[in-house]
Design a protein around this motif. Structure first.
Motif, PDB file in Angstrom:
ATOM      1  N   LYS A   8       0.645  -0.940   0.045  1.00  0.00           N
ATOM      2  CA  LYS A   8      -0.154  -0.111  -0.098  1.00  0.00           C
ATOM      3  C   LYS A   8       0.535   1.445  -0.028  1.00  0.00           C
ATOM      4  O   LYS A   8       0.631   2.243  -0.199  1.00  0.00           O
ATOM      5  N   GLN A  10       3.482   3.901  -1.403  1.00  0.00           N
ATOM      6  CA  GLN A  10       4.214   3.943  -2.053  1.00  0.00           C
ATOM      7  C   GLN A  10       5.503   4.564  -2.260  1.00  0.00           C
ATOM      8  O   GLN A  10       5.687   6.539  -1.672  1.00  0.00           O
ATOM      9  N   ARG A  11       5.897   4.787  -3.222  1.00  0.00           N
ATOM     10  CA  ARG A  11       7.803   5.835  -3.261  1.00  0.00           C
ATOM     11  C   ARG A  11       6.484   7.575  -3.450  1.00  0.00           C
ATOM     12  O   ARG A  11       5.785   7.625  -4.104  1.00  0.00           O
ATOM     13  N   LYS A  51       2.489  11.204  -6.117  1.00  0.00           N
ATOM     14  CA  LYS A  51       3.307   9.379  -5.775  1.00  0.00           C
ATOM     15  C   LYS A  51       3.575   9.328  -7.653  1.00  0.00           C
ATOM     16  O   LYS A  51       3.347   9.163  -8.541  1.00  0.00           O
ATOM     17  N   GLU A  52       4.366   8.008  -8.049  1.00  0.00           N
ATOM     18  CA  GLU A  52       4.976   7.366  -7.878  1.00  0.00           C
ATOM     19  C   GLU A  52       4.411   6.869  -9.824  1.00  0.00           C
ATOM     20  O   GLU A  52       4.326   7.064 -10.764  1.00  0.00           O
ATOM     21  N   SER A  53       2.629   6.323  -9.000  1.00  0.00           N
ATOM     22  CA  SER A  53       1.907   5.750  -9.840  1.00  0.00           C
ATOM     23  C   SER A  53       1.352   7.026 -10.352  1.00  0.00           C
ATOM     24  O   SER A  53       0.864   7.003 -12.109  1.00  0.00           O
TER      25      SER A  53
END
Length: 66
Positions: A8, A10-11, A51-53
């Motif tokens: 869950k 995130q980077r 967020k990387e995503s």
């Protein structure tokens, strides 16, 4: 940290990281934020993080539009 929690988490990337990924200047990324363009971002106090995503979703969106 359990695997469930790690999945869950995130980077979070800073402006310089994202600008480098997108091959633009940090100032251009600031302009995108100001105009409501570019990848989604989160504000943590005075800090802006991505967020990387969300960054990779933005890239995917651009490749679909082009």
């Amino acid at each position: 940290m359990s695997n469930e929690i790690q999945n869950k988490v995130q980077r979070l990337l800073d402006q310089n990281d994202v600008a480098e990924i997108l091959h633009i200047s940090p100032k251009t990324l600031e302009y995108y934020r100001y105009k409501g363009m570019g990848p989604r971002f989160v504000k943590l106090g005075k800090l802006i993080r991505y967020k990387e995503s969300d960054v990779f979703d933005y890239i995917e969106q651009l490749s679909m539009e082009g």
